[in-house]
Design a protein around this motif. Structure first.
Motif, short mmCIF file in Angstrom:
data_model
loop_
_atom_site.label_atom_id
_atom_site.label_comp_id
_atom_site.label_asym_id
_atom_site.label_seq_id
_atom_site.Cartn_x
_atom_site.Cartn_y
_atom_site.Cartn_z
N THR A 2 0.84 -1.18 0.00
CA THR A 2 0.00 0.00 0.00
C THR A 2 0.89 1.25 0.00
O THR A 2 2.09 1.18 0.32
N PRO A 3 0.34 2.41 -0.36
CA PRO A 3 1.14 3.65 -0.31
C PRO A 3 1.73 3.90 1.08
O PRO A 3 2.88 4.36 1.19
N LEU A 4 0.97 3.59 2.14
CA LEU A 4 1.50 3.78 3.49
C LEU A 4 2.67 2.85 3.76
O LEU A 4 3.68 3.25 4.36
N VAL A 9 8.40 1.81 4.57
CA VAL A 9 9.60 1.02 4.29
C VAL A 9 10.70 1.88 3.69
O VAL A 9 11.87 1.76 4.07
N SER A 10 10.35 2.76 2.76
CA SER A 10 11.37 3.61 2.14
C SER A 10 11.98 4.56 3.17
O SER A 10 13.20 4.79 3.17
N ASP A 121 5.93 -3.98 12.46
CA ASP A 121 4.72 -3.40 13.03
C ASP A 121 3.85 -2.74 11.96
O ASP A 121 2.62 -2.74 12.06
N LEU A 122 4.50 -2.15 10.96
CA LEU A 122 3.79 -1.29 10.01
C LEU A 122 3.59 -1.92 8.63
O LEU A 122 3.20 -1.23 7.69
N THR A 123 3.86 -3.22 8.51
CA THR A 123 3.62 -3.91 7.24
C THR A 123 2.78 -5.15 7.47
O THR A 123 2.82 -5.75 8.55
#
Length: 395
Positions: A2-4, A9-10, A121-123
Motif C-alpha cells: 500500500t502507499p502507506l 519502508v522507504s 509493526d507497520l507492514t
C-alpha cells in the motif's frame, strides 16, 4: 504494498542506511588519519575501529525489549541522539582516546533491531519479507557509498569532518522518524522480531544457527581486521594518496556486484547454494593471500575485488539463511542473536587485529584471518551445513 507501507519502508530503509553510513565511513579512513593523533598505534586504532560493535552487540536485544514497552520511535530517536553525542565527541577529540570514546558512544545507539521491529509493526504479513529485504539492501548500499564518500569528505576536512557529517546524518534521521514514519498502534508487537523468553536457549542449541552465527562473526572479524591493512596498501603499494582511495573502492565495488550476480543466479536458480557459499569463502581466502603475498598494484586491486565479491555475496546470503533455517516462532530471537554476533565480530576484528599487528605485524594478522576463514570453510564443507536451508524452510 500500500502507499502507506511504501512510505514506511522507504523511510526506514533511508534511516537505516544513514545510520550504517555513519559507521562505515570511518572504515577506510581510520588507519590513515588516526596515526596523527596522540596515543595512536595499531592496537588503539584497531580498538577504535571495532569498539562500536561492542555496544551494538551488548545493547541490540535489550533496546529491542525496551521498544516493546515504551514504543519504537522513542527508542530510535534516543539511539540517534546517543549516536550524535558520540559523533560530536569523536569530532572534537584531540587524541585517539577521545575518538575511541566517541566510537564507543556511537555504538551504544543500538537501534537496528528496533528499526526492523518497526518495519514488522507497520507492514502486513504478506509484505513483510519484501520489506525486510528492502531495508537489508540499504545496508549493502550504505557500505558501498561509505567507502567512496568517506575519503572524499575526509579530503575536505580530515577525520573530524567525517564525524560531523555522520552527526548531521543522524539529525536528518530524527527528522525522518518524526515526520515521515507512522506511529504503530499501541501494544502492537510481532513475535517474528521481538525476542521472547525461552527462545534463546533453543536458538543457541540449534546447530544450523550456530554455524551461521559463527559465519557472520568471522565475516565481520575479517572485514574489520583487513581494513587496518588495506588503506596502507593503497597508499604505499598502489601509490594512491589517501584522498583518492575512492578511485580504488568505487570500481572494485561496482565490479564486485557484477561478479556477484552469476553466483546469485547459480545459487537460487540452479540449486548450487552450497557450492556458491563455499566459493565465496574461498574468494575471501584467495583475496587475503593476494593482498599480502605480492606487493604489486594490480594484485592489490585484484585482491580487493575478489574480497568484495565474496563479502557482498555472503553479507546478502547469510540473513536469508537464518530466516529460513530458524524454527517456527523464533525468527526474531534468531536474528537478534545473529546481529549481536555480527557486531561482536566487528569489535573482535578491530581489537584483536590491531593487537596482532602491534606485536607481530600485518602478515601475522592476515594469517590469523586466513586461519579463521579456513575453519569457517571446514565447518560448512559438509553437505548439510548449507543445504539444510531447504528442509528448514519446508518445516
Amino acid at each position: 504494498m500500500t502507499p502507506l507501507e511504501r512510505r514506511t519502508v522507504s523511510s526506514l530503509a533511508l534511516l537505516y542506511s544513514f545510520r550504517m553510513l555513519g559507521l562505515f565511513m570511518v572504515l577506510p579512513l581510520l588507519a590513515l588519519y588516526a596515526v596523527d593523533l596522540p596515543g595512536a598505534d595499531p592496537m588503539t586504532i584497531g580498538l577504535t575501529l571495532g569498539i562500536y560493535g561492542l555496544g551494538q552487540a551488548v545493547l541490540q536485544i535489550p533496546l529491542g525489549w525496551l521498544s516493546d514497552r515504551v514504543g519504537r520511535k522513542p527508542v530510535i530517536i534516543g539511539g540517534l541522539l546517543v549516536f550524535i553525542l558520540g559523533s560530536v565527541l569523536a569530532a572534537t577529540a584531540e587524541s585517539i582516546y577521545g575518538v575511541l570514546a566517541g566510537r564507543a558512544l556511537q555504538g551504544m545507539g543500538a537501534i537496528a533491531s528496533t528499526i526492523m521491529a518497526l518495519v514488522a509493526d507497520l507492514t502486513r504479513e504478506t509484505q513483510r519479507t519484501k520489506a525486510m529485504a528492502m531495508v537489508g539492501m540499504s545496508i549493502g548500499l550504505s557500505f558501498a557509498v561509505a567507502l567512496v564518500l568517506g575519503p572524499v569528505v575526509a579530503a575536505a576536512g580530515g577525520l573530524a569532518a567525517v564525524f560531523w557529517f555522520t552527526a548531521l546524518l543522524a539529525i536528518v534521521g530524527i527528522v525522518i522518524v518524526a515526520a515521515l514514519v507512522p506511529t504503530p498502534p499501541s501494544g502492537q508487537v510481532h513475535a517474528d522480531v521481538g525476542a521472547r523468553q525461552g527462545l534463546f536457549k533453543r536458538t543457541l542449541q540449534e546447530p544450523a544457527l550456530l554455524r551461521l552465527n559463527f559465519a557472520v562473526f568471522s565475516l565481520h572479524f575479517i572485514l574489520m581486521a583487513l581494513f587496518l591493512l588495506v588503506p596502507g596498501l593503497l597508499l604505499e603499494v598502489a601509490g594512491l594518496e589517501r584522498d583518492r582511495h575512492w578511485l580504488a573502492y568505487l570500481p572494485a565495488l561496482l565490479l564486485s556486484i557484477a561478479g556477484m550476480v552469476p553466483m546469485m543466479i547459480m545459487a537460487e536458480r540452479k540449486g548450487r547454494l552450497r557450492e556458491m557459499f563455499l566459493l565465496a569463502i574461498a574468494l575471501l581466502i584467495v583475496a587475503m593471500l593476494l593482498l599480502v603475498a605480492v606487493e604489486v598494484p594490480v594484485v592489490v586491486y585484484l585482491g580487493l575485488l575478489l574480497f568484495f565479491v565474496g563479502f557482498n555475496y555472503l553479507e546478502a546470503t547469510l540473513p536469508s539463511l537464518v530466516s529460513k533455517m530458524v524454527f517456527p516462532g523464533g525468527k526474531g530471537t534468531a536474528l537478534g542473536v545473529y546481529a549481536s554476533c555480527q557486531f561482536l565480530g566487528a569489535f573482535a576484528g578491530g581489537a584483536i587485529g590491531g593487537w596482532v599487528v602491534k606485536i607481530a605485524g600485518a602478515p601475522a594478522m592476515v594469517a590469523c584471518c586466513m586461519a579463521l576463514a579456513l575453519v569457517w570453510l571446514l565447518i560448512f564443507l559438509p553437505g548439510d551445513a548449507v543445504s539444510a536451508r531447504a528442509g528448514a524452510a519446508a518445516e
